[in-house]
Design a protein around this motif. Structure first.
Motif, PDB file in Angstrom:
ATOM      1  N   PRO A 121      -0.780   9.499  -6.480  1.00 53.09           N
ATOM      2  CA  PRO A 121      -0.812   9.106  -7.895  1.00 53.09           C
ATOM      3  C   PRO A 121      -0.493   7.636  -8.135  1.00 53.09           C
ATOM      4  O   PRO A 121       0.129   7.289  -9.133  1.00 53.09           O
ATOM      5  N   PHE A 122      -0.887   6.765  -7.220  1.00 55.88           N
ATOM      6  CA  PHE A 122      -0.698   5.329  -7.428  1.00 55.88           C
ATOM      7  C   PHE A 122      -1.833   4.592  -6.735  1.00 55.88           C
ATOM      8  O   PHE A 122      -2.342   5.029  -5.700  1.00 55.88           O
ATOM      9  N   LEU A 149       3.385   2.475  -7.993  1.00 56.05           N
ATOM     10  CA  LEU A 149       4.383   2.940  -7.035  1.00 56.05           C
ATOM     11  C   LEU A 149       5.790   2.738  -7.590  1.00 56.05           C
ATOM     12  O   LEU A 149       6.648   3.633  -7.505  1.00 56.05           O
ATOM     13  N   ARG A 150       6.024   1.590  -8.181  1.00 59.60           N
ATOM     14  CA  ARG A 150       7.347   1.325  -8.763  1.00 59.60           C
ATOM     15  C   ARG A 150       7.631   2.272  -9.917  1.00 59.60           C
ATOM     16  O   ARG A 150       8.777   2.692 -10.121  1.00 59.60           O
ATOM     17  N   ALA A 151       6.612   2.616 -10.683  1.00 59.20           N
ATOM     18  CA  ALA A 151       6.809   3.562 -11.782  1.00 59.20           C
ATOM     19  C   ALA A 151       7.262   4.920 -11.253  1.00 59.20           C
ATOM     20  O   ALA A 151       8.146   5.562 -11.829  1.00 59.20           O
ATOM     21  N   LEU A 168       9.977  -3.179  -1.337  1.00 60.74           N
ATOM     22  CA  LEU A 168       8.591  -2.863  -0.981  1.00 60.74           C
ATOM     23  C   LEU A 168       7.916  -4.057  -0.301  1.00 60.74           C
ATOM     24  O   LEU A 168       7.108  -3.886   0.613  1.00 60.74           O
ATOM     25  N   GLN A 169       8.245  -5.248  -0.735  1.00 61.58           N
ATOM     26  CA  GLN A 169       7.697  -6.438  -0.088  1.00 61.58           C
ATOM     27  C   GLN A 169       8.307  -6.639   1.297  1.00 61.58           C
ATOM     28  O   GLN A 169       7.623  -7.094   2.224  1.00 61.58           O
ATOM     29  N   VAL A 170       9.587  -6.311   1.451  1.00 62.30           N
ATOM     30  CA  VAL A 170      10.198  -6.364   2.780  1.00 62.30           C
ATOM     31  C   VAL A 170       9.472  -5.408   3.717  1.00 62.30           C
ATOM     32  O   VAL A 170       9.156  -5.751   4.874  1.00 62.30           O
ATOM     33  N   LEU A 225      -0.349  -1.714   2.904  1.00 60.94           N
ATOM     34  CA  LEU A 225       0.885  -1.028   2.528  1.00 60.94           C
ATOM     35  C   LEU A 225       0.588   0.173   1.637  1.00 60.94           C
ATOM     36  O   LEU A 225       1.077   1.286   1.880  1.00 60.94           O
ATOM     37  N   LEU A 226      -0.223  -0.044   0.612  1.00 63.76           N
ATOM     38  CA  LEU A 226      -0.548   1.027  -0.317  1.00 63.76           C
ATOM     39  C   LEU A 226      -1.304   2.159   0.382  1.00 63.76           C
ATOM     40  O   LEU A 226      -1.047   3.341   0.129  1.00 63.76           O
TER      41      LEU A 226
END
Length: 337
Positions: A4-5, A11-13, A220-222, A141-142
């Motif tokens: 669902p992203f 993703l943050r939501a 998430l960036q790490v 990543l996604l």
């Protein structure tokens, strides 16, 4: 099942919209536990474990019927620096071993009644060498986190996420250093069994990778900069389990580095997870402390592959058998004093 992203915002939501356990079911389970034919608290952490599970499954007499072990595999560009005792080709070879049923985790999954799925992630396309460049693009990543999300069976009643990836203790160490601080040597162990020279190369790679992104505060960036596809997939799977209200048993150091990303991104994101074991890999005890998780087992394991988490299924089965199967004082005709 589609994740669902489609972007980091989505993703943050999801990380801010985390389901909670069923408080009523947990209260009912606690009331039942108080009436079982034993002194209160005499089963120690088994009682806590059963009540935790009851809350997430929404029933006061839970049973474990469909545990799932999901293994994710990825390759790492940093391996070219000599940070592992094995070559990258072993990742694909071990995937074949998993699929043929020949690995340790296959035996443990079978012993404790768990289904096991294996998910290789672009093994012919290693991540970037995180010492000099991002390990993954945002799209990578996604895609990896979405693969982890899709791998979770919504009908499962427990998830253990495991991994295979030559070089992934190096990536996990770099994530831990970037998010928790300290020195590279605090987080860097021998992994598959590197010698002293290999350990020095590994610690240097961890230090340089974390230094390259110094100041980056977004977990998430790490993960994107330093992690691997299998680590990202485990994070996606653990997050999916939360949204399905599926309890999670965390495996070793590498799995816990994926969990750390979620923990730092959203406090409470791991409330549905327990630590299966404390492994022998350097830094795992420190990482569990950062997560606030006390391990169920401590047997000197350092295999990864979900093996320690899968072994801990037996402990959970015992806890649930006692809560759901024991007689109460009234049922047994025993005086409770």
């Amino acid at each position: 099942m589609t994740a669902p992203f489609t972007d980091l915002a989505g993703l943050r939501a999801l990380l801010q919209e985390l389901p909670a356990p069923d408080a009523a079911a947990q209260a009912d389970a606690a009331a039942r536990n108080a009436q079982l034919t034993k002194p209160m608290g005499s089963l120690g952490r088994l009682e806590e474990l059963a009540l935790w599970y009851a809350g997430w499954r929404g029933t006061s007499r839970p049973r474990l019927a469909r545990p799932q072990v999901a293994i994710f595999a990825g390759n790492h560009g940093v391996v070219a620096r000599g940070v592992s005792a094995f070559p990258a080709e072993v990742t694909a070879q071990m995937v074949g071993n998993f699929e043929a049923g020949g690995a340790a985790v296959n035996q443990l999954a079978r012993a404790f009644g768990a289904t096991m799925t294996v998910h290789p992630l672009d093994l012919d396309r290693p991540t970037g060498d995180f010492v000099t460049e991002p390990a993954m693009s945002e799209a990578d990543l996604l895609a990896a986190m979405a693969a982890g999300w899709r791998a979770v069976d919504p009908e499962a009643d427990l998830l253990v996420a495991g991994e295979m990836g030559i070089g992934n203790t190096c990536a996990a160490s770099a994530i831990a250093l970037a998010l928790e601080g300290g020195e590279a040597r605090d987080w860097t162990g021998r992994g598959t069994g590197v010698d002293d020279a290999g350990l020095a190369r590994k610690a240097e790679a961890v230090a340089q990778g974390a230094a390259r992104i110094v100041g980056e505060s977004d977990p998430l960036q790490v993960l994107r900069q330093l992690g691997g596809r299998e680590i990202a997939a485990m994070a996606g799977a653990i997050l999916a389990a939360r949204h399905h209200r599926i309890p999670v048993i965390l495996d070793g150091f590498i799995c816990c580095s994926a969990a750390l990303v979620l923990h730092r991104a959203a406090p409470g994101a791991l409330d549905h997870a327990v630590a299966g074991h404390q492994g022998a890999e350097s830094g795992h005890a420190r990482l569990l402390e950062a997560l606030g998780k006390a391990p169920l087992l401590s047997l000197g394991l350092r295999l990864g592959e979900g093996s320690g988490g899968t072994l801990a299924i037996g402990v959970l089965r015992g806890a649930l058998a006692c809560l759901s199967g024991m007689a109460t004082f009234a049922e047994a005709g025993v005086s409770d004093g």
